[in-house]
Design an enzyme around this catalytic site. Structure first.
Site, PDB file in Angstrom:
ATOM      1  N   ASN A   1       0.868  -1.164   0.000  1.00 19.93           N
ATOM      2  CA  ASN A   1       0.000   0.000   0.000  1.00 19.93           C
ATOM      3  C   ASN A   1       0.915   1.227   0.000  1.00 19.93           C
ATOM      4  O   ASN A   1       1.675   1.430   0.936  1.00 19.93           O
ATOM      5  CB  ASN A   1      -0.904  -0.021   1.238  1.00 19.93           C
TER       6      ASN A   1
ATOM      7  N   HIS B   1      -9.993  -6.908  -2.972  1.00 26.25           N
ATOM      8  CA  HIS B   1      -8.634  -7.098  -2.480  1.00 26.25           C
ATOM      9  C   HIS B   1      -8.646  -7.207  -0.964  1.00 26.25           C
ATOM     10  O   HIS B   1      -9.488  -6.640  -0.296  1.00 26.25           O
ATOM     11  CB  HIS B   1      -7.717  -5.950  -2.919  1.00 26.25           C
TER      12      HIS B   1
ATOM     13  N   HIS C   1      -6.646  -6.542   2.620  1.00 28.99           N
ATOM     14  CA  HIS C   1      -5.658  -5.674   3.254  1.00 28.99           C
ATOM     15  C   HIS C   1      -5.004  -6.452   4.389  1.00 28.99           C
ATOM     16  O   HIS C   1      -5.696  -7.114   5.155  1.00 28.99           O
ATOM     17  CB  HIS C   1      -6.325  -4.440   3.878  1.00 28.99           C
TER      18      HIS C   1
END
Length: 165
Positions: free
Chosen positions: A53, A123, A125
């Site tokens: 990220n 997605h 995390h």
């Protein structure tokens, strides 16, 4: 001060908003293997990949993303879901072993109503956590501080996935 939310000028984030090549930043990464290091790709598997990220909540946060562009998990084939889950499990091990995380938050925000910033491409995390990593600056100052250089942590996590193959 009080409960008023303060804003920090973060001009480095303008690159994220102004250089989108298509409608989906994850699909850009899928199709841009030549930019893997620049994009923070930490692994590529058969059905999914991992990417750091670039604007993390916590140093070392990354995502596990299917190559398939889909906005719901119900439509994912079982082999894609299974591989993603396998890499989430490996990711927890990497975060604990290679960057010393004391714990890990795992999550998916499914749909914009659930807080997904990129709702059109599902997605996972993975957010590393440490004892005492919350403090007054976020609660009172409404500011997050990331004190670890991105490149160093990227290399450690990438190495972890290579060594766990």
């Amino acid at each position: 001060m009080g409960n008023k939310l303060e804003y920090l000028c973060a001009p480095w984030r303008s690159e994220y908003f102004s250089h989108k090549k298509s409608e989906c930043v994850f699909c850009d990464i899928v199709n841009g293997r030549e930019n893997d290091e620049k994009n923070g790709v930490i692994f590529r598997a058969k059905y999914c990949f991992g990417v750091m990220n670039l604007y993390p909540y916590s140093p070392g946060a990354f995502m596990v993303i299917p190559y398939k562009h889909i906005d719901n998990i119900e439509g994912l084939d079982d082999e894609i879901w299974t591989e993603m889950s396998k890499f989430v499990k490996k990711g927890v091990e990497v975060l604990k072993k290679y960057i010393g995380a004391s714990g890990v938050n795992i999550g998916m925000n499914l749909g914009s109503a659930a807080g997904a910033g990129i709702a059109q491409h599902v997605h996972y995390h993975l957010v590393p956590r440490w004892n005492g990593d919350t403090n007054f600056i976020t609660t009172i100052g409404c500011v997050r501080v990331n004190g670890v250089p991105f490149g160093d942590i990227y290399e450690k996590i990438q190495l972890g996935f290579e060594e766990l193959k």
